[in-house]
Design a protein around this motif. Sequence first.
Motif, PDB file in Angstrom:
ATOM      1  N   GLY A  79      62.334 -25.635  -1.952  1.00  0.00           N
ATOM      2  CA  GLY A  79      62.431 -25.528  -3.397  1.00  0.00           C
ATOM      3  C   GLY A  79      61.102 -25.592  -4.122  1.00  0.00           C
ATOM      4  N   SER A  80      60.025 -25.859  -3.422  1.00  0.00           N
ATOM      5  CA  SER A  80      58.735 -25.999  -4.089  1.00  0.00           C
ATOM      6  C   SER A  80      58.168 -24.650  -4.528  1.00  0.00           C
ATOM      7  CB  SER A  80      57.733 -26.721  -3.198  1.00  0.00           C
ATOM      8  OG  SER A  80      57.466 -25.964  -2.044  1.00  0.00           O
TER       9      SER A  80
ATOM     10  N   ARG B 183      59.780 -22.103  -5.863  1.00  0.00           N
ATOM     11  CA  ARG B 183      60.344 -21.750  -7.164  1.00  0.00           C
ATOM     12  C   ARG B 183      59.693 -22.574  -8.275  1.00  0.00           C
ATOM     13  NH1 ARG B 183      64.077 -24.154 -10.063  1.00  0.00           N
ATOM     14  NH2 ARG B 183      64.746 -25.457  -8.325  1.00  0.00           N
ATOM     15  N   GLN B 184      59.532 -23.871  -8.032  1.00  0.00           N
ATOM     16  CA  GLN B 184      58.914 -24.724  -9.043  1.00  0.00           C
ATOM     17  C   GLN B 184      57.463 -24.345  -9.289  1.00  0.00           C
ATOM     18  OE1 GLN B 184      59.572 -28.661  -7.553  1.00  0.00           O
ATOM     19  NE2 GLN B 184      61.557 -28.841  -8.554  1.00  0.00           N
ATOM     20  N   ALA B 185      56.749 -23.987  -8.244  1.00  0.00           N
ATOM     21  CA  ALA B 185      55.357 -23.577  -8.403  1.00  0.00           C
ATOM     22  C   ALA B 185      55.276 -22.258  -9.171  1.00  0.00           C
ATOM     23  CB  ALA B 185      54.684 -23.439  -7.045  1.00  0.00           C
TER      24      ALA B 185
ATOM     25  N   GLU C 237      57.455 -21.190 -11.423  1.00  0.00           N
ATOM     26  CA  GLU C 237      57.758 -21.491 -12.822  1.00  0.00           C
ATOM     27  C   GLU C 237      56.559 -22.119 -13.524  1.00  0.00           C
ATOM     28  OE1 GLU C 237      61.194 -23.975 -12.777  1.00  0.00           O
ATOM     29  OE2 GLU C 237      62.527 -22.378 -12.100  1.00  0.00           O
ATOM     30  N   ALA C 238      55.876 -23.027 -12.852  1.00  0.00           N
ATOM     31  CA  ALA C 238      54.703 -23.678 -13.434  1.00  0.00           C
ATOM     32  C   ALA C 238      53.572 -22.674 -13.648  1.00  0.00           C
ATOM     33  CB  ALA C 238      54.234 -24.820 -12.546  1.00  0.00           C
TER      34      ALA C 238
END
Length: 49
Positions: free
Chosen positions: A33-34, A36-38, A40-41
Amino acid sequence: MTYNFMREFADSWGLLAMALFFIGSVAFALRPGSRRQAGEAAQIPLKED
Protein backbone atom coordinates in the motif's frame (compact mmCIF):
# COMPACT_ATOMS: atom_id res chain seq x y z
CA MET A 1 38.82 6.36 29.55
CA THR A 2 35.49 7.93 28.62
CA TYR A 3 36.53 8.48 25.00
CA ASN A 4 37.64 4.89 24.57
CA PHE A 5 34.43 3.57 26.10
CA MET A 6 32.26 5.74 23.87
CA ARG A 7 34.28 4.76 20.81
CA GLU A 8 33.96 1.05 21.52
CA PHE A 9 30.24 1.47 22.19
CA ALA A 10 29.72 3.33 18.91
CA ASP A 11 31.77 0.78 16.99
CA SER A 12 29.64 -2.12 18.15
CA TRP A 13 26.16 -1.13 19.29
CA GLY A 14 25.99 2.10 17.31
CA LEU A 15 26.65 0.27 14.07
CA LEU A 16 24.06 -2.34 14.95
CA ALA A 17 21.48 0.35 15.76
CA MET A 18 22.12 2.16 12.47
CA ALA A 19 21.86 -1.08 10.50
CA LEU A 20 18.55 -1.98 12.16
CA PHE A 21 17.22 1.52 11.51
CA PHE A 22 18.18 1.25 7.83
CA ILE A 23 16.56 -2.17 7.45
CA GLY A 24 13.42 -0.91 9.19
CA SER A 25 13.26 2.15 6.93
CA VAL A 26 13.53 0.02 3.80
CA ALA A 27 10.89 -2.41 5.09
CA PHE A 28 8.58 0.52 5.91
CA ALA A 29 9.01 1.99 2.43
CA LEU A 30 8.27 -1.35 0.75
CA ARG A 31 5.21 -2.29 2.81
CA PRO A 32 1.96 -3.11 0.98
CA GLY A 33 0.00 0.00 0.00
CA SER A 34 2.94 2.38 0.20
CA ARG A 35 3.13 2.90 -3.58
CA ARG A 36 -0.38 4.38 -3.68
CA GLN A 37 0.29 6.66 -0.71
CA ALA A 38 3.57 7.83 -2.20
CA GLY A 39 1.84 8.56 -5.51
CA GLU A 40 -0.86 10.58 -3.77
CA ALA A 41 1.75 12.55 -1.82
CA ALA A 42 3.70 13.26 -5.02
CA GLN A 43 0.61 14.79 -6.63
CA ILE A 44 -0.13 17.26 -3.80
CA PRO A 45 1.96 20.14 -5.27
CA LEU A 46 0.26 19.72 -8.64
CA LYS A 47 -3.32 19.97 -7.35
CA GLU A 48 -5.17 23.18 -8.06
CA ASP A 49 -7.66 23.95 -5.32
